[in-house]
Design an enzyme around this catalytic site. Structure first.
Site, PDB file in Angstrom:
ATOM      1  N   GLU A  51     -25.376  21.685 -14.469  1.00 43.13           N
ATOM      2  CA  GLU A  51     -24.328  21.457 -15.482  1.00 43.13           C
ATOM      3  C   GLU A  51     -24.904  20.715 -16.703  1.00 43.13           C
ATOM      4  OE1 GLU A  51     -21.494  18.547 -14.056  1.00 43.13           O
ATOM      5  OE2 GLU A  51     -19.951  19.162 -15.512  1.00 43.13           O
ATOM      6  N   LYS A 122     -14.887  24.713 -17.470  1.00 46.29           N
ATOM      7  CA  LYS A 122     -14.558  23.799 -16.362  1.00 46.29           C
ATOM      8  C   LYS A 122     -13.090  23.351 -16.453  1.00 46.29           C
ATOM      9  CE  LYS A 122     -16.409  19.416 -14.427  1.00 46.29           C
ATOM     10  NZ  LYS A 122     -17.399  18.342 -14.709  1.00 46.29           N
ATOM     11  N   CYS A 157     -19.128  21.418 -10.857  1.00 49.27           N
ATOM     12  CA  CYS A 157     -19.196  20.034 -10.385  1.00 49.27           C
ATOM     13  C   CYS A 157     -17.882  19.529  -9.776  1.00 49.27           C
ATOM     14  CB  CYS A 157     -19.691  19.149 -11.535  1.00 49.27           C
ATOM     15  SG  CYS A 157     -20.414  17.587 -10.982  1.00 49.27           S
TER      16      CYS A 157
HETATM   17  O1  LIG Z   1     -16.807  14.270  -8.200  1.00 47.20           O
HETATM   18  C1  LIG Z   1     -17.845  13.630  -8.322  1.00 47.20           C
HETATM   19  O2  LIG Z   1     -18.154  12.711  -7.551  1.00 47.20           O
HETATM   20  C2  LIG Z   1     -18.808  13.953  -9.418  1.00 47.20           C
HETATM   21  C3  LIG Z   1     -18.198  14.816 -10.474  1.00 47.20           C
HETATM   22  C4  LIG Z   1     -19.033  14.895 -11.695  1.00 47.20           C
HETATM   23  O3  LIG Z   1     -19.997  14.178 -11.847  1.00 47.20           O
HETATM   24  C5  LIG Z   1     -18.747  15.919 -12.723  1.00 47.20           C
HETATM   25  O4  LIG Z   1     -17.769  16.648 -12.604  1.00 47.20           O
HETATM   26  O5  LIG Z   1     -19.536  16.010 -13.664  1.00 47.20           O
END
Ligand SMILES: O=C(O)CCC(=O)C(=O)O
Length: 284
Positions: A51, A122, A157
């Site tokens: 990402e 996202k 993510c």
């Molecule tokens: O949910 C998490 O612990 C990490 C999520 C995260 O870092 C993101 O979505 O960029």
């Protein structure tokens, strides 16, 4: 003499391209470095990146300056490399500026022709120790497209924590889901647990590629992995930069679903409220 074992007809060579985005490196330097890294590792069918690796997920103060369109430098590099390697490139995600000026965290899948085969903005933008949810506009649509991984969905993510989104992809026929991430090392065990849980729940391949290294003082978790449709981890990267190759049999999704047909036992969504009332839980 040992009999050579040939790969199954629908075996696909996947490269997990786990890279860091150090603060000392500019976006353009990083794009050039990652392009060289990809070209130095030919032969895979599908390459997957993390990402926001080119901008750096935690470089919130630079999002506006580094935002790009789908014709921008990160996607242009992906298109060049896809054509040069004759491979699919899941470019992870970019900070995308849409035509109205809003910014999104947009995942991009590129076909060997160099054409963009899928984009995904996202949906669950992240707000815990993160400015992403203040700076970026969430997406509103999902897509499943055909790729060497089978019917392929993309999530990014934090989306891993929201099973309803995965249910929707599964309902739309996804056989594999790609998950670019910038998941901190502090919650690495959640990453491991959730990537396996989503694979088991929906009996599909999970190809999850995380960032590594340190960005703005935050240590990223690495541990990019491929989980098969029965939840087995076939490959996992360590904590540092690495290109990890793994052959997967995409036909396994159908085999696992036929052998243990859980998905067919899923009730229609409308069945659940009725069930809870019937068991004595009054609704207001
Ligand atoms: O949910 C998490 O612990 C990490 C999520 C995260 O870092 C993101 O979505 O960029």
């Amino acid at each position: 003499m040992a009999t050579p074992v040939s790969a199954p007809a629908d075996s696909v060579d996947v490269a997990l391209v786990q890279v860091a985005s150090p603060d000392s490196e500019s976006r353009d330097e990083r794009i050039a470095r990652v392009e060289a890294l990809l070209l130095a590792n030919p032969g895979a069918d599908v390459y997957v990146l993390p990402e926001l690796w080119s901008a750096g997920y935690f470089s919130f103060d630079a999002y506006d300056a580094l935002a790009e369109s789908l014709d921008g430098p990160t996607v242009a590099m992906g298109r060049r490399v896809a054509a040069a390697l004759d491979a699919w490139i899941h470019l992870g995600s970019i900070v995308e500026r849409d035509p109205s000026g809003r910014l999104h965290n947009t995942a991009v899948l590129i076909a060997p022709s160099g054409l963009v085969a899928q984009t995904y903005r996202k949906i669950h933008v992240f707000g815990y120790q993160s400015l992403e949810s203040e700076l970026l506009t969430p997406g509103e649509t999902l897509s499943v497209v055909s790729s060497p991984l089978g019917a392929t969905g993309s999530t990014t993510c934090y989306d891993l924590r929201f099973p309803g989104l995965w249910q929707e992809l599964s309902d739309r026929g996804a056989e594999a889901v790609v998950v670019p991430a910038a998941w901190p090392a502090a919650r690495r065990e959640h990453w491991r647990l959730l990537t396996q849980a989503r694979a088991v729940e929906h009996q599909l391949w999970v190809v999850a590629v995380n960032a590594c290294g340190v960005q703005r003082g935050v240590e990223l978790g690495g541990s990019s992995r491929i989980v098969d449709p029965s939840g087995r981890v076939l490959a996992e990267c360590g904590a540092d930069e690495e290109v990890l190759r793994c052959r997967i049999d995409v036909g396994l999704t159908a085999v696992v679903r036929a052998e243990f047909p859980v998905l067919g036992d899923r009730l229609d969504r409308s069945a659940y409220p009725g069930l809870s009332t019937a068991s004595g839980e009054e609704t207001a």
